[in-house]
Scaffold this motif. Structure first.
Motif, PDB file in Angstrom:
ATOM      1  N   CYS A 212       0.848  -1.193   0.000  1.00  0.00           N
ATOM      2  CA  CYS A 212       0.000   0.000   0.000  1.00  0.00           C
ATOM      3  C   CYS A 212       0.880   1.237   0.000  1.00  0.00           C
ATOM      4  O   CYS A 212       1.872   1.289   0.734  1.00  0.00           O
ATOM      5  N   CYS A 213       0.512   2.209  -0.819  1.00  0.00           N
ATOM      6  CA  CYS A 213       1.237   3.477  -0.842  1.00  0.00           C
ATOM      7  C   CYS A 213       0.321   4.592  -0.349  1.00  0.00           C
ATOM      8  O   CYS A 213      -0.776   4.780  -0.874  1.00  0.00           O
ATOM      9  N   HIS A 214       0.809   5.306   0.650  1.00  0.00           N
ATOM     10  CA  HIS A 214       0.017   6.358   1.298  1.00  0.00           C
ATOM     11  C   HIS A 214       0.475   7.747   0.855  1.00  0.00           C
ATOM     12  O   HIS A 214       0.119   8.734   1.490  1.00  0.00           O
ATOM     13  N   CYS A 215       1.241   7.838  -0.233  1.00  0.00           N
ATOM     14  CA  CYS A 215       1.767   9.147  -0.635  1.00  0.00           C
ATOM     15  C   CYS A 215       0.646  10.041  -1.158  1.00  0.00           C
ATOM     16  O   CYS A 215      -0.442   9.594  -1.504  1.00  0.00           O
ATOM     17  N   ARG A 216       0.956  11.310  -1.199  1.00  0.00           N
ATOM     18  CA  ARG A 216      -0.050  12.292  -1.610  1.00  0.00           C
ATOM     19  C   ARG A 216      -0.508  12.044  -3.051  1.00  0.00           C
ATOM     20  O   ARG A 216      -1.692  12.179  -3.369  1.00  0.00           O
ATOM     21  N   ASP A 217       0.423  11.700  -3.943  1.00  0.00           N
ATOM     22  CA  ASP A 217       0.050  11.457  -5.336  1.00  0.00           C
ATOM     23  C   ASP A 217      -0.934  10.295  -5.425  1.00  0.00           C
ATOM     24  O   ASP A 217      -1.903  10.346  -6.194  1.00  0.00           O
ATOM     25  N   CYS A 218      -0.689   9.249  -4.652  1.00  0.00           N
ATOM     26  CA  CYS A 218      -1.597   8.095  -4.699  1.00  0.00           C
ATOM     27  C   CYS A 218      -2.958   8.458  -4.140  1.00  0.00           C
ATOM     28  O   CYS A 218      -3.987   7.983  -4.625  1.00  0.00           O
ATOM     29  N   GLN A 219      -2.979   9.315  -3.123  1.00  0.00           N
ATOM     30  CA  GLN A 219      -4.274   9.740  -2.580  1.00  0.00           C
ATOM     31  C   GLN A 219      -5.047  10.539  -3.624  1.00  0.00           C
ATOM     32  O   GLN A 219      -6.240  10.311  -3.844  1.00  0.00           O
TER      33      GLN A 219
HETATM   34 ZN   LIG Z   1       2.165   6.566  -3.832  1.00  0.00          ZN
END
Ligand SMILES: [Zn+2]
Ligand SMILES: [Zn+2]
Length: 144
Positions: A25-32
């Protein structure tokens, strides 16, 4: 054989793998922003394991590091299905929520947790990284 597809059903894909691929899981801003949600679920497979049908379109951009990101989406409903990146030849990252068996996903790692939404609570037994994981360590986690 693992299968998946987009929201409208126009695009379907199969993954030539025996079992569900490893997911992080990626919680970065771009992924959001891109998912319109709190994080993304990413399944890692060999690019040549993917066979897809339907009106797939692509979206390419150059990342800040200079690598080329090549995103595949359904041309009808615009669900993002998978991507490749020139920095990781031969590897594809499938949006794991598009897998038919998405109920069975157990993430192996969380990355960019410093941007995690505070109400998302992670289990202590899953490795979590403040930003991107060190490549060798990340590969070991995903391939075990
Ligand atoms: Zn991400
Ligand atoms: Zn679609």
């Amino acid at each position: 054989m693992i299968e998946g597809g987009c929201r409208c059903g126009a695009c379907r894909y199969t993954l030539a793998v025996e079992q569900l691929p490893p997911v992080y899981c990626c919680h970065c801003r771009d992924c959001q922003t891109w998912s319109g949600s709190a994080f993304t679920e990413q399944a890692v497979v060999r690019e040549d394991a993917i066979e897809a049908t339907g009106p797939i379109v692509d979206y390419r951009f150059t990342s800040p590091s200079g690598s080329q990101s090549f995103q595949r989406l359904c041309g009808t409903c615009h669900t993002r299905l998978w991507n490749t990146n020139s920095a990781r030849p031969g590897i594809a990252v499938v949006r794991a929520g598009t897998l038919d068996a998405s109920d069975d996903i157990v993430p192996r790692a969380h990355i960019w947790v410093k941007r995690k939404q505070p109400w998302v609570v992670l289990g202590d037994d899953v490795p979590a990284f403040e930003e991107s994981a060190p490549p060798a360590e990340f590969a070991a986690i995903l391939m075990r």
